[in-house]
Design an enzyme around this catalytic site. Structure first.
Site, mmCIF file in Angstrom:
data_model
loop_
_atom_site.group_PDB
_atom_site.id
_atom_site.type_symbol
_atom_site.label_atom_id
_atom_site.label_comp_id
_atom_site.label_asym_id
_atom_site.label_seq_id
_atom_site.Cartn_x
_atom_site.Cartn_y
_atom_site.Cartn_z
ATOM 1 N N CYS A 124 -0.698 28.240 25.483
ATOM 2 C CA CYS A 124 -1.207 29.174 26.479
ATOM 3 C C CYS A 124 -0.984 30.615 26.019
ATOM 4 O O CYS A 124 -0.047 30.914 25.285
ATOM 5 C CB CYS A 124 -0.514 28.925 27.818
ATOM 6 S SG CYS A 124 -1.176 29.913 29.188
ATOM 7 N N ASP A 160 0.074 32.873 27.872
ATOM 8 C CA ASP A 160 1.176 33.377 28.692
ATOM 9 C C ASP A 160 2.240 34.040 27.816
ATOM 10 O O ASP A 160 2.679 33.473 26.813
ATOM 11 C CB ASP A 160 1.786 32.215 29.479
ATOM 12 C CG ASP A 160 2.704 32.680 30.593
ATOM 13 O OD1 ASP A 160 3.722 33.322 30.278
ATOM 14 O OD2 ASP A 160 2.425 32.373 31.759
ATOM 15 N N ARG A 166 5.271 34.351 28.128
ATOM 16 C CA ARG A 166 6.610 33.750 28.143
ATOM 17 C C ARG A 166 6.752 32.556 27.207
ATOM 18 O O ARG A 166 7.852 32.022 27.064
ATOM 19 C CB ARG A 166 6.941 33.299 29.572
ATOM 20 C CG ARG A 166 6.948 34.424 30.579
ATOM 21 C CD ARG A 166 6.932 33.892 32.003
ATOM 22 N NE ARG A 166 5.663 33.242 32.323
ATOM 23 C CZ ARG A 166 5.388 32.664 33.491
ATOM 24 N NH1 ARG A 166 6.312 32.647 34.448
ATOM 25 N NH2 ARG A 166 4.208 32.114 33.697
ATOM 26 N N HIS A 189 2.858 24.448 29.752
ATOM 27 C CA HIS A 189 4.147 25.043 30.128
ATOM 28 C C HIS A 189 4.265 25.157 31.641
ATOM 29 O O HIS A 189 3.284 25.074 32.385
ATOM 30 C CB HIS A 189 4.310 26.426 29.491
ATOM 31 C CG HIS A 189 3.392 27.471 30.057
ATOM 32 N ND1 HIS A 189 3.751 28.302 31.092
ATOM 33 C CD2 HIS A 189 2.131 27.816 29.716
ATOM 34 C CE1 HIS A 189 2.756 29.114 31.368
ATOM 35 N NE2 HIS A 189 1.756 28.846 30.547
ATOM 36 N N CYS A 234 2.329 27.825 34.938
ATOM 37 C CA CYS A 234 1.100 28.285 34.277
ATOM 38 C C CYS A 234 0.110 28.794 35.324
ATOM 39 O O CYS A 234 -0.311 28.049 36.212
ATOM 40 C CB CYS A 234 0.486 27.136 33.480
ATOM 41 S SG CYS A 234 -1.085 27.561 32.690
#
Length: 212
Positions: free
Chosen positions: A42, A44, A46, A103, A106
């Site tokens: 992803c 993302d 993080r 993850h 999400c």
């Protein structure tokens, strides 16, 4: 909060420490790359695959997008960024494994499950809605199982089901399925729990994820 100036400061630290320690490695990589693994993760902020897997430069070919999605095999005149990266990794770099890593927490999976961007106009979520339509099979399964109870268990189920959808879509690609069938390529599913830092691996026979 990191801004551009902080990024440049980070680059300078990298030049003074990380790059200099790996100088021979970077010289090798200037000639070419030969990663054995492709990771589809992803976007993302993080969940950086290089950090999670503690990988050195050149060890992983990584593609990141909203919700770590792989579209099914499609032909036509559209731009297929994920498919192009997949084709390059599998047919040109000849990676031996492709890992789809979802993850926890999400946003893309959450939006798909709740329908947050359904019928959104351009500039207000239209492209997001179009992209996460790929998660419809996962959303339907989770909604059926959890009904109207959209609690943390439902969202985590959605995130894990999304990994399975991408694995299914990978197998619609002939040069992926052929290599998997003859043993040249392995497909794996993974899920990274942000809150506790644990990586879970998918057992496709049982459909369950367990800690690595």
């Amino acid at each position: 909060m990191t801004d551009f100036d902080a990024l440049i400061d980070g680059y300078r630290r990298f030049r003074g420490t990380g790059w200099s320690r790996e100088r021979d490695r970077w010289s090798e990589l200037a000639v070419g790359q030969s990663p054995k693994v492709m990771v589809i993760a992803c976007s993302d902020s993080r969940v950086d695959p290089a950090q999670i897997f503690d990988a050195r430069p050149g060890e992983m070919f990584v593609v990141r997008n909203v919700a770590a999605l792989v579209p099914p095999m499609e032909l036509g005149g559209c731009h297929h960024g994920v498919s192009a990266a997949l084709e390059f990794a599998v047919t040109q770099l000849q990676v031996e494994e492709v890992i789809v890593m979802g993850h926890g927490f999400c946003g893309g999976c959450a939006a798909a499950l709740t329908g947050q961007f359904d019928d959104a106009p351009h500039g207000a979520g239209h492209y997001i809605a179009d992209w996460i339509q790929l998660l419809e099979p996962a959303r339907d399964r989770v909604r059926q199982e959890h009904g109207g109870e959209l609690d943390r268990k439902a969202f985590q189920a959605m995130e894990m089901e999304g990994v399975k959808v991408s694995l299914d879509n990978l197998r619609t690609v002939p040069w992926v399925s052929e290599r998997e069938a003859d043993g040249r390529l392995k497909l794996r599913g993974a899920f990274f729990a942000i809150s506790d830092g644990i990586l879970y691996l998918l057992d496709e026979e049982s459909g369950r994820f367990s800690a690595a």
